[in-house]
Design a protein around this motif. Sequence first.
Motif, short mmCIF file in Angstrom:
data_model
loop_
_atom_site.label_atom_id
_atom_site.label_comp_id
_atom_site.label_asym_id
_atom_site.label_seq_id
_atom_site.Cartn_x
_atom_site.Cartn_y
_atom_site.Cartn_z
N LEU A 60 -17.25 3.86 9.34
CA LEU A 60 -16.12 4.38 8.58
C LEU A 60 -14.79 3.97 9.20
O LEU A 60 -13.83 3.67 8.49
CB LEU A 60 -16.23 5.89 8.44
CG LEU A 60 -17.41 6.36 7.58
CD1 LEU A 60 -17.56 7.87 7.64
CD2 LEU A 60 -17.28 5.89 6.15
N SER A 61 -14.74 3.92 10.52
CA SER A 61 -13.52 3.47 11.21
C SER A 61 -13.23 2.01 10.88
O SER A 61 -12.09 1.65 10.58
CB SER A 61 -13.68 3.66 12.72
OG SER A 61 -12.53 3.19 13.39
N LYS A 62 -14.26 1.18 10.93
CA LYS A 62 -14.08 -0.25 10.59
C LYS A 62 -13.60 -0.41 9.16
O LYS A 62 -12.70 -1.22 8.89
CB LYS A 62 -15.40 -1.01 10.77
CG LYS A 62 -15.74 -1.37 12.17
CD LYS A 62 -17.03 -2.17 12.20
CE LYS A 62 -17.63 -2.19 13.58
NZ LYS A 62 -18.94 -2.86 13.61
N ARG A 63 -14.18 0.32 8.25
CA ARG A 63 -13.80 0.22 6.84
C ARG A 63 -12.35 0.65 6.62
O ARG A 63 -11.60 0.00 5.90
CB ARG A 63 -14.74 1.05 5.97
CG ARG A 63 -16.14 0.47 5.86
CD ARG A 63 -17.05 1.40 5.08
NE ARG A 63 -18.42 0.97 5.11
CZ ARG A 63 -18.97 0.12 4.25
NH1 ARG A 63 -18.24 -0.39 3.27
NH2 ARG A 63 -20.23 -0.21 4.36
N ASN A 67 -5.28 6.61 7.79
CA ASN A 67 -5.01 6.91 9.20
C ASN A 67 -5.74 8.18 9.64
O ASN A 67 -6.22 8.26 10.77
CB ASN A 67 -3.50 7.04 9.46
CG ASN A 67 -2.88 5.72 9.81
OD1 ASN A 67 -3.38 4.99 10.66
ND2 ASN A 67 -1.79 5.39 9.14
N GLU A 68 -5.84 9.15 8.76
CA GLU A 68 -6.59 10.37 9.09
C GLU A 68 -8.08 10.06 9.25
O GLU A 68 -8.74 10.62 10.13
CB GLU A 68 -6.38 11.45 8.03
CG GLU A 68 -5.02 12.10 8.11
CD GLU A 68 -4.74 12.74 9.46
OE1 GLU A 68 -5.61 13.47 9.98
OE2 GLU A 68 -3.65 12.52 10.00
N VAL A 69 -8.60 9.17 8.42
CA VAL A 69 -10.00 8.76 8.56
C VAL A 69 -10.20 8.10 9.92
O VAL A 69 -11.15 8.40 10.64
CB VAL A 69 -10.43 7.82 7.41
CG1 VAL A 69 -11.81 7.21 7.69
CG2 VAL A 69 -10.43 8.56 6.08
N VAL A 70 -9.29 7.19 10.27
CA VAL A 70 -9.40 6.49 11.56
C VAL A 70 -9.33 7.48 12.71
O VAL A 70 -10.16 7.43 13.64
CB VAL A 70 -8.31 5.40 11.69
CG1 VAL A 70 -8.25 4.85 13.12
CG2 VAL A 70 -8.55 4.27 10.70
N LYS A 71 -8.38 8.40 12.68
CA LYS A 71 -8.23 9.38 13.76
C LYS A 71 -9.48 10.24 13.91
O LYS A 71 -9.98 10.47 15.01
CB LYS A 71 -7.02 10.27 13.52
CG LYS A 71 -5.69 9.60 13.76
CD LYS A 71 -4.54 10.53 13.43
CE LYS A 71 -3.22 9.80 13.47
NZ LYS A 71 -2.11 10.64 13.02
N ALA A 131 -5.66 -3.22 7.11
CA ALA A 131 -5.32 -4.59 7.50
C ALA A 131 -5.10 -5.49 6.29
O ALA A 131 -4.21 -6.35 6.31
CB ALA A 131 -6.42 -5.17 8.39
N VAL A 132 -5.88 -5.30 5.23
CA VAL A 132 -5.72 -6.10 4.01
C VAL A 132 -4.30 -5.98 3.47
O VAL A 132 -3.75 -6.93 2.93
CB VAL A 132 -6.76 -5.68 2.94
CG1 VAL A 132 -6.41 -6.19 1.57
CG2 VAL A 132 -8.15 -6.14 3.35
N GLU A 133 -3.71 -4.83 3.66
CA GLU A 133 -2.36 -4.58 3.16
C GLU A 133 -1.29 -4.79 4.23
O GLU A 133 -0.14 -4.41 4.04
CB GLU A 133 -2.26 -3.16 2.59
CG GLU A 133 -3.19 -2.93 1.41
CD GLU A 133 -2.85 -3.79 0.21
OE1 GLU A 133 -1.66 -4.12 0.00
OE2 GLU A 133 -3.78 -4.14 -0.53
N MET A 135 0.86 -1.18 0.00
CA MET A 135 0.00 0.00 0.00
C MET A 135 0.90 1.24 0.00
O MET A 135 1.86 1.31 0.76
CB MET A 135 -0.90 -0.03 1.24
CG MET A 135 -1.87 1.11 1.32
SD MET A 135 -3.01 1.02 2.74
CE MET A 135 -4.22 -0.13 2.13
N ASP A 136 0.57 2.20 -0.83
CA ASP A 136 1.41 3.39 -0.93
C ASP A 136 1.24 4.29 0.30
O ASP A 136 0.25 4.21 1.02
CB ASP A 136 1.11 4.16 -2.22
CG ASP A 136 -0.30 4.71 -2.24
OD1 ASP A 136 -0.46 5.87 -1.80
OD2 ASP A 136 -1.21 4.00 -2.68
N ASP A 137 2.24 5.14 0.51
CA ASP A 137 2.27 6.00 1.70
C ASP A 137 1.07 6.95 1.77
O ASP A 137 0.52 7.17 2.85
CB ASP A 137 3.55 6.82 1.72
CG ASP A 137 4.79 5.99 2.02
OD1 ASP A 137 4.63 4.83 2.48
OD2 ASP A 137 5.91 6.49 1.80
#
Length: 143
Positions: free
Chosen positions: A49-52, A10-14, A58-60, A1-3
């Motif tokens: 959205l956090s789960k997604r 990570n911003e979505v998760v935060k 995780a897939v990567e 997965m690219d940076d």
Amino acid sequence: MDDQTVLLLNEVVKNAEMGKNTVTQLLGITDDERLKIHLNRQLATYEDLSKRANAMLAVEGEQAEGQNAFTKLNAKMGVKIQTIYDKSPRKIAEMLIEGSHVGVTDMTIAIKDAPDANPGAIALAQRLQHAENEYAGELNVFP
């Protein structure tokens, strides 16, 4: 997965974690049933959205960074301070509107900073951005 994709997810998760934590705390403060319905809907969106985003990472073989402990504590204390004397639906709505505007800004910046991210990650960030805008508008009905 690219940076760029990792950073965007990570911003979505935060952002979603901040929303989940704040909404959960506010659900314990308010007695207004109409506001609770709104808060539960908002919470479900953040959780989804956090789960997604976590699943895409995780897939990567990547793991979400999430919020650091200081940010979580700071947000929690901010809610306590702002609601110590005023737990009205209007006050809570104002806090949520402000938080949603911050979320929209954060997602706008994150999307612009990741133009080459995976289209699925961009779409997820845009969904969060749209949801934050929508919720801010809906909260204006609280007197």
